[in-house]
Design a protein around this motif. Sequence first.
Motif, PDB file in Angstrom:
ATOM      1  N   THR A  61      45.935  43.210  37.475  1.00  0.00           N
ATOM      2  CA  THR A  61      44.967  42.906  36.574  1.00  0.00           C
ATOM      3  C   THR A  61      45.699  42.377  35.300  1.00  0.00           C
ATOM      4  O   THR A  61      45.003  41.407  34.684  1.00  0.00           O
ATOM      5  CB  THR A  61      44.532  44.480  36.062  1.00  0.00           C
ATOM      6  OG1 THR A  61      44.336  45.065  37.208  1.00  0.00           O
ATOM      7  CG2 THR A  61      43.467  44.377  34.974  1.00  0.00           C
ATOM      8  N   GLY A  78      39.262  37.058  39.405  1.00  0.00           N
ATOM      9  CA  GLY A  78      38.705  38.433  39.839  1.00  0.00           C
ATOM     10  C   GLY A  78      38.944  38.766  41.126  1.00  0.00           C
ATOM     11  O   GLY A  78      39.110  40.011  41.552  1.00  0.00           O
ATOM     12  N   LEU A  82      40.106  42.426  42.729  1.00  0.00           N
ATOM     13  CA  LEU A  82      39.176  43.205  43.627  1.00  0.00           C
ATOM     14  C   LEU A  82      40.033  43.734  44.866  1.00  0.00           C
ATOM     15  O   LEU A  82      39.706  44.835  45.169  1.00  0.00           O
ATOM     16  CB  LEU A  82      38.267  42.023  44.059  1.00  0.00           C
ATOM     17  CG  LEU A  82      36.789  41.964  43.092  1.00  0.00           C
ATOM     18  CD1 LEU A  82      35.991  40.707  43.690  1.00  0.00           C
ATOM     19  CD2 LEU A  82      36.236  42.880  43.025  1.00  0.00           C
ATOM     20  N   TYR A  86      40.366  47.869  45.613  1.00  0.00           N
ATOM     21  CA  TYR A  86      40.186  48.406  46.882  1.00  0.00           C
ATOM     22  C   TYR A  86      41.003  49.227  47.399  1.00  0.00           C
ATOM     23  O   TYR A  86      40.873  50.170  47.893  1.00  0.00           O
ATOM     24  CB  TYR A  86      39.676  47.313  47.810  1.00  0.00           C
ATOM     25  CG  TYR A  86      39.444  47.615  49.321  1.00  0.00           C
ATOM     26  CD1 TYR A  86      38.272  48.543  49.765  1.00  0.00           C
ATOM     27  CD2 TYR A  86      40.431  47.420  50.319  1.00  0.00           C
ATOM     28  CE1 TYR A  86      38.209  48.942  50.924  1.00  0.00           C
ATOM     29  CE2 TYR A  86      40.315  47.897  51.544  1.00  0.00           C
ATOM     30  CZ  TYR A  86      39.133  48.534  51.901  1.00  0.00           C
ATOM     31  OH  TYR A  86      39.138  49.146  53.266  1.00  0.00           O
ATOM     32  N   SER A 101      39.014  48.073  36.786  1.00  0.00           N
ATOM     33  CA  SER A 101      37.848  47.336  36.830  1.00  0.00           C
ATOM     34  C   SER A 101      37.263  47.140  35.561  1.00  0.00           C
ATOM     35  O   SER A 101      36.791  45.892  35.033  1.00  0.00           O
ATOM     36  CB  SER A 101      36.755  48.002  37.863  1.00  0.00           C
ATOM     37  OG  SER A 101      37.351  48.277  39.247  1.00  0.00           O
ATOM     38  N   LEU A 132      30.541  39.690  38.664  1.00  0.00           N
ATOM     39  CA  LEU A 132      31.603  40.349  39.098  1.00  0.00           C
ATOM     40  C   LEU A 132      31.453  41.956  38.805  1.00  0.00           C
ATOM     41  O   LEU A 132      32.260  42.657  39.661  1.00  0.00           O
ATOM     42  CB  LEU A 132      32.659  39.892  37.683  1.00  0.00           C
ATOM     43  CG  LEU A 132      33.372  38.839  37.758  1.00  0.00           C
ATOM     44  CD1 LEU A 132      34.035  38.355  36.774  1.00  0.00           C
ATOM     45  CD2 LEU A 132      34.209  38.623  39.130  1.00  0.00           C
ATOM     46  N   TRP A 135      30.412  43.069  42.256  1.00  0.00           N
ATOM     47  CA  TRP A 135      31.780  42.866  43.119  1.00  0.00           C
ATOM     48  C   TRP A 135      32.743  44.079  43.010  1.00  0.00           C
ATOM     49  O   TRP A 135      33.072  44.604  43.879  1.00  0.00           O
ATOM     50  CB  TRP A 135      32.502  41.376  42.997  1.00  0.00           C
ATOM     51  CG  TRP A 135      31.642  40.344  43.499  1.00  0.00           C
ATOM     52  CD1 TRP A 135      30.491  40.369  44.421  1.00  0.00           C
ATOM     53  CD2 TRP A 135      32.327  39.118  43.379  1.00  0.00           C
ATOM     54  NE1 TRP A 135      30.302  39.065  44.740  1.00  0.00           N
ATOM     55  CE2 TRP A 135      31.048  38.245  44.237  1.00  0.00           C
ATOM     56  CE3 TRP A 135      33.049  38.341  42.774  1.00  0.00           C
ATOM     57  CZ2 TRP A 135      31.409  36.792  43.830  1.00  0.00           C
ATOM     58  CZ3 TRP A 135      33.075  36.951  42.446  1.00  0.00           C
ATOM     59  CH2 TRP A 135      32.170  36.231  43.362  1.00  0.00           C
ATOM     60  N   PHE A 136      32.824  44.552  41.772  1.00  0.00           N
ATOM     61  CA  PHE A 136      33.945  45.418  41.633  1.00  0.00           C
ATOM     62  C   PHE A 136      33.373  46.906  41.805  1.00  0.00           C
ATOM     63  O   PHE A 136      34.125  47.942  42.526  1.00  0.00           O
ATOM     64  CB  PHE A 136      34.322  45.589  40.070  1.00  0.00           C
ATOM     65  CG  PHE A 136      35.353  44.613  39.793  1.00  0.00           C
ATOM     66  CD1 PHE A 136      36.784  44.930  40.001  1.00  0.00           C
ATOM     67  CD2 PHE A 136      35.231  43.407  39.230  1.00  0.00           C
ATOM     68  CE1 PHE A 136      37.924  44.038  39.687  1.00  0.00           C
ATOM     69  CE2 PHE A 136      36.196  42.434  38.911  1.00  0.00           C
ATOM     70  CZ  PHE A 136      37.556  43.100  39.037  1.00  0.00           C
ATOM     71  N   ALA A 139      33.954  46.923  45.627  1.00  0.00           N
ATOM     72  CA  ALA A 139      35.110  47.179  46.002  1.00  0.00           C
ATOM     73  C   ALA A 139      35.588  48.774  45.897  1.00  0.00           C
ATOM     74  O   ALA A 139      36.381  49.302  46.622  1.00  0.00           O
ATOM     75  CB  ALA A 139      36.015  46.334  45.140  1.00  0.00           C
ATOM     76  N   ASN A 140      35.123  49.261  44.585  1.00  0.00           N
ATOM     77  CA  ASN A 140      35.483  50.593  44.530  1.00  0.00           C
ATOM     78  C   ASN A 140      34.867  51.569  45.416  1.00  0.00           C
ATOM     79  O   ASN A 140      35.256  52.502  46.383  1.00  0.00           O
ATOM     80  CB  ASN A 140      35.025  51.149  43.302  1.00  0.00           C
ATOM     81  CG  ASN A 140      35.963  50.674  42.043  1.00  0.00           C
ATOM     82  OD1 ASN A 140      36.888  51.459  41.516  1.00  0.00           O
ATOM     83  ND2 ASN A 140      35.681  49.497  41.547  1.00  0.00           N
TER      84      ASN A 140
END
Length: 260
Positions: A61, A78, A82, A86, A101, A132, A135-136, A139-140
Motif C-alpha cells: 500500500t 491499485g 487489491l 485479498y 483499502s 476502484l 474493486w476493493f 477483493a475484501n
Amino acid sequence: MRRDLPYALSGLVLGGFLLGNAALAPDAAPVRAIDVALVLVMAAALAACRRHPVVALIAVTAAMLALHVRVHPGASAGFPVLGAVYVAAWRGHRSAAALASLVFLGGFLARDIAVAPAGRPGQLIVERTALLLGWFVAANVAGLVARQRRAYLEQVEQRAIEAERTREEMALRRAGEERLRIARDLHDSLTHSISVIKVQAGIAVHLARKRGEEPSAALLAIQEASSAAMRELRATLDVLRAPSAVDRVGLGRVGELAER
C-alpha cells in the motif's frame, strides 16, 4: 518456498505492467530510479504475502501510494494493493484489509483532486474512484468468502476423520464384546465338560491303582489330555479377556498335539 513462487511471479508481472503503463500513459510523469525501486519493493512484498500478509499489505500500500503520487500511472497502481488486500482478508486479517483499502482510496482520491486543473469537472475522478472502490469491496468480500470456504472444507474433513475414528472405536468395542461373549460361552460349557472328563478320568485311575491294577494307557492318555486341555483353555480364555495380549505358544506345540 514453492508456495511463494506464484506470489513472486505475480509481483514481477504487475511491476512490469505498472512501469509499462506509466511509460505509455499521456498524463504520467517520467519513470525514475526511485520509481523502479518502489515497484521492486512491491514485488518483494507480494512474494512474502502468504507468510506475512499484514506486513506485505502495509508495504504494498505504501509503495503504490508513493508511486501514484510520483508517477500517476492511473488505476493500475491499485492492482497490487487489491491482491494484497485479498490475501490479507483470506488469511483472516479483515480489519487490516479494510483499513488498507480506505487508506489507498483516500490517498488516490486526494492526489487526483490535488493535480486536477482548476475548473475542470471532476467526473473522471469520481468515475475512477468509484471503479476502484468497487474493486476493493470485491477483493475484501472475495477474501472473506475464500476464508469461509476454507474453514468449511476443514470442518468437513475434520468431521470425516472423527466419523472414521468413531467407526473404528465402535468396531473395536464390538470385537471386544464378541470376545467376552465367546469367553463366557467357553467358560460356561466347554470348561465344565472338560472338568468332568478330567475328574472322571482321575477317579478311574485312582480306583484302578487302589485295586492294585495298572491303569490302561488309554485312561492315562485321557487324564493327561484333559489336564492339558484345561491349561490350554484357561490360556485361551485369558487371551479372549485381554485382547492386547498375543499368545503364540500353541503354534509351537502342533507336533505334540499331532503325536497325541
